[in-house]
Design an enzyme around this catalytic site. Sequence first.
Site, PDB file in Angstrom:
ATOM      1  N   LYS A  37     -46.082 -14.145  -0.116  1.00 46.61           N
ATOM      2  CA  LYS A  37     -47.365 -14.795  -0.415  1.00 46.61           C
ATOM      3  C   LYS A  37     -47.759 -15.754   0.695  1.00 46.61           C
ATOM      4  CE  LYS A  37     -46.009 -16.474  -4.380  1.00 46.61           C
ATOM      5  NZ  LYS A  37     -44.662 -15.872  -4.379  1.00 46.61           N
ATOM      6  N   THR A  38     -46.824 -16.603   1.078  1.00 51.13           N
ATOM      7  CA  THR A  38     -47.134 -17.583   2.112  1.00 51.13           C
ATOM      8  C   THR A  38     -47.404 -16.874   3.437  1.00 51.13           C
ATOM      9  OG1 THR A  38     -45.781 -19.197   0.946  1.00 51.13           O
ATOM     10  CG2 THR A  38     -46.312 -19.695   3.233  1.00 51.13           C
ATOM     11  N   ASP A 220     -52.235 -22.027  -1.320  1.00 51.11           N
ATOM     12  CA  ASP A 220     -50.896 -21.503  -1.606  1.00 51.11           C
ATOM     13  C   ASP A 220     -50.324 -22.292  -2.790  1.00 51.11           C
ATOM     14  OD1 ASP A 220     -48.777 -19.795  -1.265  1.00 51.11           O
ATOM     15  OD2 ASP A 220     -47.824 -20.928   0.352  1.00 51.11           O
ATOM     16  N   GLU A 221     -49.382 -21.716  -3.498  1.00 50.48           N
ATOM     17  CA  GLU A 221     -48.754 -22.363  -4.667  1.00 50.48           C
ATOM     18  C   GLU A 221     -49.818 -22.748  -5.698  1.00 50.48           C
ATOM     19  OE1 GLU A 221     -45.450 -22.690  -4.851  1.00 50.48           O
ATOM     20  OE2 GLU A 221     -44.737 -22.618  -2.781  1.00 50.48           O
ATOM     21  N   GLN A 251     -43.389 -19.817 -11.281  1.00 50.21           N
ATOM     22  CA  GLN A 251     -42.884 -20.922 -10.467  1.00 50.21           C
ATOM     23  C   GLN A 251     -43.682 -22.201 -10.680  1.00 50.21           C
ATOM     24  OE1 GLN A 251     -41.544 -20.009  -6.351  1.00 50.21           O
ATOM     25  NE2 GLN A 251     -42.270 -17.951  -6.760  1.00 50.21           N
ATOM     26  N   ARG A 605     -34.420 -19.203  -4.234  1.00 52.31           N
ATOM     27  CA  ARG A 605     -34.434 -19.685  -2.841  1.00 52.31           C
ATOM     28  C   ARG A 605     -33.321 -19.034  -2.040  1.00 52.31           C
ATOM     29  NH1 ARG A 605     -38.947 -20.401  -2.716  1.00 52.31           N
ATOM     30  NH2 ARG A 605     -38.867 -19.500  -4.785  1.00 52.31           N
TER      31      ARG A 605
HETATM   32  N1  ATP Z   1     -43.471  -7.416   5.176  1.00 56.47           N
HETATM   33  C1  ATP Z   1     -42.428  -8.177   5.446  1.00 56.47           C
HETATM   34  N2  ATP Z   1     -41.443  -7.724   6.245  1.00 56.47           N
HETATM   35  C2  ATP Z   1     -40.353  -8.484   6.513  1.00 56.47           C
HETATM   36  N3  ATP Z   1     -40.167  -9.738   6.048  1.00 56.47           N
HETATM   37  C3  ATP Z   1     -41.133 -10.241   5.251  1.00 56.47           C
HETATM   38  C4  ATP Z   1     -42.294  -9.493   4.914  1.00 56.47           C
HETATM   39  N4  ATP Z   1     -43.053 -10.279   4.117  1.00 56.47           N
HETATM   40  C5  ATP Z   1     -42.399 -11.438   3.965  1.00 56.47           C
HETATM   41  N5  ATP Z   1     -41.247 -11.429   4.652  1.00 56.47           N
HETATM   42  C6  ATP Z   1     -40.244 -12.522   4.697  1.00 56.47           C
HETATM   43  O1  ATP Z   1     -39.789 -12.727   3.368  1.00 56.47           O
HETATM   44  C7  ATP Z   1     -39.525 -14.096   3.133  1.00 56.47           C
HETATM   45  C8  ATP Z   1     -40.346 -14.592   1.962  1.00 56.47           C
HETATM   46  O2  ATP Z   1     -41.716 -14.645   2.322  1.00 56.47           O
HETATM   47  P1  ATP Z   1     -42.654 -15.821   1.808  1.00 56.47           P
HETATM   48  O3  ATP Z   1     -41.982 -17.106   1.965  1.00 56.47           O
HETATM   49  O4  ATP Z   1     -43.983 -15.631   2.392  1.00 56.47           O
HETATM   50  O5  ATP Z   1     -42.660 -15.423   0.250  1.00 56.47           O
HETATM   51  P2  ATP Z   1     -43.429 -16.156  -0.921  1.00 56.47           P
HETATM   52  O6  ATP Z   1     -43.967 -15.089  -1.801  1.00 56.47           O
HETATM   53  O7  ATP Z   1     -44.363 -17.134  -0.397  1.00 56.47           O
HETATM   54  O8  ATP Z   1     -42.203 -16.846  -1.681  1.00 56.47           O
HETATM   55  P3  ATP Z   1     -42.252 -18.114  -2.667  1.00 56.47           P
HETATM   56  O9  ATP Z   1     -42.837 -17.618  -3.964  1.00 56.47           O
HETATM   57  O10 ATP Z   1     -40.835 -18.489  -2.845  1.00 56.47           O
HETATM   58  O11 ATP Z   1     -43.093 -19.159  -2.023  1.00 56.47           O
HETATM   59  C9  ATP Z   1     -39.860 -14.819   4.430  1.00 56.47           C
HETATM   60  O12 ATP Z   1     -38.684 -14.986   5.172  1.00 56.47           O
HETATM   61  C10 ATP Z   1     -40.810 -13.860   5.117  1.00 56.47           C
HETATM   62  O13 ATP Z   1     -40.780 -14.022   6.495  1.00 56.47           O
HETATM   63 MG    MG Z   2     -44.464 -19.232  -0.592  1.00 56.55          MG
END
Ligand code: ATP
Ligand code: MG
Length: 765
Positions: A37-38, A220-221, A251, A605
Amino acid sequence: MSIVMSALLENLNDAQREAVLHVDGPLLILAGPGSGKTRVVTHRVAHLLEQGVRARQVLALTFTNKAASEMRNRIQSLVPGEAVWVSTFHRFGARILREFGELVGLAPNFTIYDTADSRQVLKRVLEAEKIHVMGYSPDRIAAAISSAKNKLITATDYQARRGSPLSEIVAQVYPAYQQRMLQSAAVDFDDLLMHVASLLYHNPEVRGQLDNRFRYVLVDEYQDTNKAQYVILKALSVDHPNLAATGDPDQSIYGWRGADITNILEFERDFPQVRVVRLEQNYRSTKCILRVADQLIAHNTRRKKKSLFTDNEEGRAVRLVAYGDQDLEAAGIAEEIHAAIERGERRASDFAIFYRTNALSRSMERALRAAGVPYQMVRGQEFYGRKEIKDVLAYCQLANNPHDDVAFDRSVNSPTRGIGKKSIERLNLHAYRHGTSLLEAARQSPSIDGLQKRAVNALTSYVQLIDEVSSLATDSVEAVIGTVIEKSGYSKALRESGDVEDQSRLENIEELLTDARQFDEQSEDLSDGGLEAYLERTWLVNETDDWETEADKVTLMTLHATKGLEFPVVYLIALEDGILPHERSRDTAEGLEEERRLAFVGITRAEDLLQMSYVRMRDYRGQRRMAIPSSFLMEMPRDELEMVDARSNDLDFFVDEYDAYDVDEPYEEPSTQIDLPKPATPKTPITAHLKTAAQLAGSGESAQRARVSPDEFALGMTVVHPEFGPGKITALGGSGSARKATVQFAAAGERRFVLAHSPLRPASS
Ligand SMILES: Nc1ncnc2c1ncn2[C@@H]1O[C@H](COP(=O)(O)OP(=O)(O)OP(=O)(O)O)[C@@H](O)[C@H]1O
Ligand SMILES: [Mg+2]
């Protein structure tokens, strides 16, 4: 497609790409942890810029300064040279109010009061208005006001909500409090949002202007937004409804600060044409970790089920370890980390240790120090909250905002300049009668009746100092603070004091000068320096601000601070009833579900390894008590967990973890079939999965230290029990792991124990 553009889309899956390529119109990205997402937010910003959207038309909002700067850096690396405004909601609110605050009655040089300062204002209001609080604490009243503000209920609106005894009090306090805040040209954290929401609501032109300025708003969040934040976002997205929100309802962990999951439902209702994108692949964690997280969160009833899969490895089973007490827990973890670093398998920064409240970190810190493992505890706020720092900054605050009565109160007599309590009371009365600020009253002190000459002189030179500091406001912040500490006599007073504490205060003040110098240096080319900007930074600190992400150190933080982060190895400590779930949360189903989400955030995490632990006895909040494993542990899949009893080395005999250690019944008849009441939930006895610590690589030593061999006990021996204190062994029976003892305690009377599983120690050890 340009080269930059293809690079932008390269590391994205189809669903992520769909979200990134979306340009106009509302967008909602709902997805579980670690699904990118981020990443989508930053890549989408980069894509918008690629599409020709101007950087200043984009606004990205999140919750902590750290998350904002992280996002800013990522965007910078994707599209160098473009400066998009990435901000926390509160900083955004402050910036908007500096520009338009006068429309809601707020001077542009307003002060932002932290919790302590706004509590001071509240107390003054209670005194001045002689409001009978009927036993309600100021904290409780403040919480009620805060909750109203987060729901955008103004002081006027509140009058219609009277009914309960507390609301009757709040109905009187709230308007008086707001009035006093405005008189001091001050806001509290909640005001930063409420005033902006109200500004946008009551001033259609301003709303239109800002809607136009911020064409593309990204959040975000999103699951942690409250009503006020939602209204602000909506108001900025009327003419240009390009609002993009990413979040995970599972979350949402800030309900206690007014976060409202229904904002997601309202989003879909308010923007019926919204494009909803779901991301289902997790890139962060192993399969094992995800399964444990998934099964835990499935126990929440108020949620939409999401599917989440990962192509990552199966990974090692999640470990659940029982330790004897918190020192053994801490030592065990510290030694394990130490060993992994020694073996060259991991770096210190690969590890994170999470806990429910900061109070739980003490043993952990001690153990890490003892093991020589570098660590950092992320707790923030500490520095700027220190008395000496607040005192010095109060002079600056007052110079920046002469109406700031809290800053006046704080600085007028620190260091002491012989202005007595009576004189201050007179000053207050004068200010009250004439409707002026305290500083203005001090300025008029020569003409105030009943003030002693000595007090008038002191006040006059104090006012001169504030004026001098004001006149320096365009100088470097370091120069301003330097002037304050020298001319106020503050550093002199500390230097001349023989008190050791004062020496460390002096060091802190010197540290403040360094901090100011760094700010001056950083802001030179950013053209956003100056005293007010510096002060604002000190007011809007977050828990994670001081966290050095680059340092090779183990990270210690509360679960609430872990949002959005990831670590190769995570230790989740003190999974005990009353701690997680927190005792305050147990009264309501909502409270319990929020605690479960908090545990879920912690678990998700972890990338490779996750260890959860609980102890048998814990010293917590000044009390030593028997700890009961968290009910959340019972909700996790047994077969997924590798259970370890770090207190025993013997596999043959285990007392169920959920039983009391004080084994009464089977004393006469040694047997492994101990029938004690069990909690309702667990079906498979947890003991069926227990392994000895010795069976586990790397943790053998720490585990063995938890154990005193049953053979060390003898009849007549004096022993110590952590809860019952010293006692004498009056009977012994059985052998090996089934060896039992009867102990006579002075206060607790006679108790019987299975030695292998008791916290008893020979008195001398
Ligand atoms: N398409 C992708 N290919 C490889 N790695 C990825 C891909 N998308 C995300 N990642 C990696 O996966 C991990 C999680 O991504 P991110 O932090 O954006 O998730 P998130 O959904 O925001 O998580 P959270 O809900 O915990 O905030 C990060 O290390 C990111 O770099
Ligand atoms: Mg995130």
